[in-house]
Scaffold this motif. Sequence first.
Motif, short mmCIF file in Angstrom:
data_model
loop_
_atom_site.label_atom_id
_atom_site.label_comp_id
_atom_site.label_asym_id
_atom_site.label_seq_id
_atom_site.Cartn_x
_atom_site.Cartn_y
_atom_site.Cartn_z
N LEU A 8 16.03 -5.34 -9.15
CA LEU A 8 15.37 -4.06 -8.95
C LEU A 8 16.23 -3.05 -8.20
O LEU A 8 15.82 -1.90 -8.06
CB LEU A 8 14.03 -4.26 -8.23
CG LEU A 8 12.99 -5.09 -8.99
CD1 LEU A 8 11.67 -5.09 -8.25
CD2 LEU A 8 12.82 -4.60 -10.42
N ARG A 20 9.01 -0.14 -8.93
CA ARG A 20 9.76 -0.88 -9.94
C ARG A 20 9.14 -2.24 -10.26
O ARG A 20 9.33 -2.77 -11.35
CB ARG A 20 11.22 -1.05 -9.49
CG ARG A 20 11.93 0.28 -9.26
CD ARG A 20 13.33 0.11 -8.69
NE ARG A 20 13.82 1.40 -8.20
CZ ARG A 20 15.00 1.59 -7.62
NH1 ARG A 20 15.82 0.56 -7.46
NH2 ARG A 20 15.35 2.79 -7.19
N PHE A 21 8.41 -2.80 -9.31
CA PHE A 21 7.83 -4.12 -9.51
C PHE A 21 6.86 -4.11 -10.69
O PHE A 21 6.88 -5.01 -11.53
CB PHE A 21 7.12 -4.57 -8.23
CG PHE A 21 8.05 -4.81 -7.08
CD1 PHE A 21 8.48 -6.10 -6.77
CD2 PHE A 21 8.51 -3.75 -6.30
CE1 PHE A 21 9.35 -6.33 -5.70
CE2 PHE A 21 9.37 -3.97 -5.23
CZ PHE A 21 9.79 -5.25 -4.94
N VAL A 32 11.90 -11.33 -9.83
CA VAL A 32 12.78 -10.22 -9.50
C VAL A 32 13.73 -10.64 -8.38
O VAL A 32 13.51 -11.64 -7.69
CB VAL A 32 11.99 -8.96 -9.06
CG1 VAL A 32 11.13 -8.43 -10.20
CG2 VAL A 32 11.14 -9.24 -7.82
N ILE A 45 6.40 -5.04 0.42
CA ILE A 45 7.05 -5.67 -0.73
C ILE A 45 6.23 -6.84 -1.22
O ILE A 45 6.04 -7.03 -2.43
CB ILE A 45 8.48 -6.11 -0.35
CG1 ILE A 45 9.35 -4.91 0.04
CG2 ILE A 45 9.13 -6.88 -1.51
CD1 ILE A 45 10.72 -5.28 0.54
N ARG A 48 3.43 -5.80 -3.46
CA ARG A 48 3.85 -5.47 -4.83
C ARG A 48 4.16 -6.72 -5.65
O ARG A 48 3.86 -6.79 -6.84
CB ARG A 48 5.06 -4.54 -4.80
CG ARG A 48 4.82 -3.22 -4.07
CD ARG A 48 3.71 -2.39 -4.70
NE ARG A 48 3.42 -1.19 -3.94
CZ ARG A 48 3.70 0.04 -4.32
NH1 ARG A 48 4.30 0.25 -5.49
NH2 ARG A 48 3.40 1.08 -3.56
N LEU A 49 4.76 -7.71 -5.00
CA LEU A 49 5.01 -8.97 -5.69
C LEU A 49 3.70 -9.61 -6.14
O LEU A 49 3.54 -9.99 -7.30
CB LEU A 49 5.78 -9.93 -4.78
CG LEU A 49 7.24 -9.61 -4.48
CD1 LEU A 49 7.73 -10.45 -3.30
CD2 LEU A 49 8.12 -9.84 -5.69
N ASN A 52 1.63 -7.88 -8.91
CA ASN A 52 2.20 -7.92 -10.25
C ASN A 52 2.56 -9.33 -10.71
O ASN A 52 3.20 -9.50 -11.75
CB ASN A 52 3.43 -7.02 -10.30
CG ASN A 52 3.07 -5.56 -10.14
OD1 ASN A 52 2.51 -4.95 -11.04
ND2 ASN A 52 3.37 -4.99 -8.97
N LEU A 54 4.64 -11.55 -9.52
CA LEU A 54 6.09 -11.75 -9.56
C LEU A 54 6.56 -12.68 -8.46
O LEU A 54 6.02 -12.69 -7.35
CB LEU A 54 6.82 -10.41 -9.42
CG LEU A 54 6.67 -9.43 -10.59
CD1 LEU A 54 7.18 -8.06 -10.18
CD2 LEU A 54 7.42 -9.93 -11.82
N LEU A 56 9.87 -13.58 -6.09
CA LEU A 56 11.17 -13.09 -5.61
C LEU A 56 12.12 -14.27 -5.52
O LEU A 56 11.83 -15.26 -4.85
CB LEU A 56 11.03 -12.42 -4.24
CG LEU A 56 12.32 -11.89 -3.62
CD1 LEU A 56 12.94 -10.79 -4.48
CD2 LEU A 56 12.09 -11.39 -2.20
#
Length: 259
Positions: A8, A20-21, A32, A45, A48-49, A52, A54, A56
């Motif tokens: 990202l 961007r996430f 990501v 952060i 957002r992870l 979505n 996601l 890390l």
Amino acid sequence: MPKLAANLTMLYNEVPFLDRFALAAQDGFQAVEFLFPYAFKAEDIRQRLDANGLQLVLHNLPAGNWDAGERGIACHPDRTAEFRDGVASAIAYARVLGVGQLNCLAGKVPAGVADATLHKTLVENLRYAAAELKKAGLKLLVEPINTFDIPGFYLHGSAQTLALLDEVGADNAFLQYDIYHMQRMEGELAATLQKQLARIAHLQLADNPGRNEPGTGEINYAFLFAFLDRIGYDGWIGCEYKPAAATRAGLGWIKALAQ
């Protein structure tokens, strides 16, 4: 097909970082990575992870004044205290963000410092970082960088970096192998990946020349992806390339290589 993580820092950079996430998730990425989280609150952060879905998979230890051109301080003998403070900061972020490995950039060679001093400093700093990360259940990664893009970068080859890790002697310290950087410095991509597979904890990609998406240059990613599957690489590959145009306009390479 290996597992791909959107970098990202490089991808979707037409929008603010925290936005961007969502774009990465919408485009099918399940994981990501990025260079640094430190300009943001770890909790923001993490939100957002989670929002979505996601994971890390990587970020770096603090690397000095990036905007001023610094690319790491681990080999700088006058900045050991700053490096160690950075290790503590990185671990604190990692605990919140759920990442399992952190990358250390050795840095560019400072003027007027003997190589023996640089080497000793780097070994001692990496031993310290590895020990602190091990307490937190984390892997330490060390990445060689090509000296065409970053002249004077201290670690610039896979064999050099692995010899350094041998000297460090930490069982949680591994090579981060960037296919683009190592194509520029040494080639022999498949042979190195196969020989050193057990010591490589993370891969990154871009094509050469240009550092754009796979399929724009000389690297045969269709072969490499099939090869990585064949030799049993089960880690992530960070898509750390410069989109030739807008990020989404260039993502067709993923579908093309998955066929």
